[in-house]
Design an enzyme around this catalytic site. Structure first.
Site, PDB file in Angstrom:
ATOM      1  N   ARG A 128       6.172 -18.701  -9.034  1.00 24.55           N
ATOM      2  CA  ARG A 128       5.568 -17.498  -8.472  1.00 24.55           C
ATOM      3  C   ARG A 128       4.137 -17.389  -8.991  1.00 24.55           C
ATOM      4  NH1 ARG A 128       7.423 -11.305  -9.659  1.00 24.55           N
ATOM      5  NH2 ARG A 128       6.952 -11.725 -11.814  1.00 24.55           N
ATOM      6  N   THR A 160      -0.699 -13.329  -6.659  1.00 25.78           N
ATOM      7  CA  THR A 160      -0.288 -13.019  -5.276  1.00 25.78           C
ATOM      8  C   THR A 160       1.208 -12.707  -5.217  1.00 25.78           C
ATOM      9  OG1 THR A 160       0.260 -15.317  -4.809  1.00 25.78           O
ATOM     10  CG2 THR A 160      -2.018 -14.621  -4.383  1.00 25.78           C
ATOM     11  N   ASP A 166      10.819 -11.580 -19.158  1.00 29.35           N
ATOM     12  CA  ASP A 166      10.766 -12.849 -18.424  1.00 29.35           C
ATOM     13  C   ASP A 166      12.029 -13.655 -18.725  1.00 29.35           C
ATOM     14  OD1 ASP A 166      10.243 -15.718 -17.948  1.00 29.35           O
ATOM     15  OD2 ASP A 166       8.269 -14.986 -17.354  1.00 29.35           O
ATOM     16  N   ASP A 224      11.520 -17.256 -20.077  1.00 27.84           N
ATOM     17  CA  ASP A 224      11.088 -17.283 -21.487  1.00 27.84           C
ATOM     18  C   ASP A 224      12.239 -16.938 -22.410  1.00 27.84           C
ATOM     19  OD1 ASP A 224       8.587 -17.861 -20.578  1.00 27.84           O
ATOM     20  OD2 ASP A 224       7.651 -15.987 -21.248  1.00 27.84           O
TER      21      ASP A 224
HETATM   22  N1  URA Z   1      10.989 -12.621 -13.231  1.00 27.86           N
HETATM   23  C1  URA Z   1      11.423 -12.346 -14.485  1.00 27.86           C
HETATM   24  O1  URA Z   1      11.778 -13.238 -15.253  1.00 27.86           O
HETATM   25  N2  URA Z   1      11.477 -11.049 -14.868  1.00 27.86           N
HETATM   26  C2  URA Z   1      11.118 -10.032 -14.059  1.00 27.86           C
HETATM   27  O2  URA Z   1      11.202  -8.873 -14.466  1.00 27.86           O
HETATM   28  C3  URA Z   1      10.665 -10.347 -12.757  1.00 27.86           C
HETATM   29  C4  URA Z   1      10.615 -11.649 -12.376  1.00 27.86           C
END
Ligand code: URA
Length: 212
Positions: A103, A107, A203, A206
């Site tokens: 992603r 954008t 995330d 992560d």
């Molecule tokens: N991707 C993620 O890992 N966490 C989010 O909150 C949104 C997209």
């Protein structure tokens, strides 16, 4: 799209642990795997089976086995990999395809950087794994690729979903005649201004694999 938010105490308790910023990476991995185990029961509820004869120590009887062609599990790299083990444990005969979508943080659009999918998905049930349904961009791209290959039965399994993402996926496939299902462990409040789910868990990639 049919959306199922799994309302179950075991699921809710594990999602709570997953959200906690103090949950360590090994704990997070274990929780993600356990959650997928639980979600898989609902996600596979409509799976077609075929009859098979089995001989027990006592008698011959008829049971069922998973269909041929085999179901296909597709984790979206990288965070979806954290859900793969939980899914293959429940469905060991399924095959696994891989899709790398990233992603763009400005954008929020998804682009493909890896694709290891069968060309023909006719008559196959497909299970897409991605922990976070945020804007919906990644899932829309993934589902479109499965439809192009002939899939008629697609289920996305997510740990946390945002209402904005669900709406976007629903709108993208509103006129599709095929079966598209979303099974999620939690429906959160909203996306923040940088596309993160609130309250979410941060995330997911992560937290599963580190910030590398
Ligand atoms: N991707 C993620 O890992 N966490 C989010 O909150 C949104 C997209």
């Amino acid at each position: 799209m049919k959306t199922l938010v799994i309302n179950h105490p075991l699921v809710a308790a594990k999602v709570t642990r997953l959200r906690d910023q103090d949950t360590t990476m090994p704990q997070f991995r274990q929780l993600a795997e356990q959650l997928v185990n639980l979600l898989a029961y609902e996600a596979t509820r409509d799976l077609q089976t075929q009859p098979v004869t089995v001989i027990t120590p006592v008698a011959k009887t008829t049971g069922v086995e998973l269909p041929d062609p085999k179901p296909l599990i597709v984790p979206i790299l990288r965070a979806g990999l954290g859900m793969l083990e939980g899914m293959t444990r429940v469905m060991p005969t399924a095959e696994v395809g891989f899709l790398g979508l990233v992603r763009d943080e400005e954008t929020l659009l998804a682009t493909t950087y890896a694709n290891r999918l069968p060309e023909d998905l006719t008559n196959r049930s497909v299970f897409i794994l991605d922990p976070m349904l945020a804007t919906g961009g990644t899932l829309i791209t993934a589902i479109s690729m499965m439809i192009k290959r002939g899939a008629k039965d697609i289920t996305a399994i997510t740990l946390i979903s945002a209402p904005e993402g669900i709406k976007a996926v629903e709108e993208a496939f509103a006129t599709e005649k095929i079966s598209i299902k979303l099974v999620t462990a939690a429906l959160d409040e909203k996306l923040n201004e940088v596309g993160y789910i609130v309250p979410g868990l941060g995330d997911a990639g992560d937290r599963l694999f580190g910030n590398c």
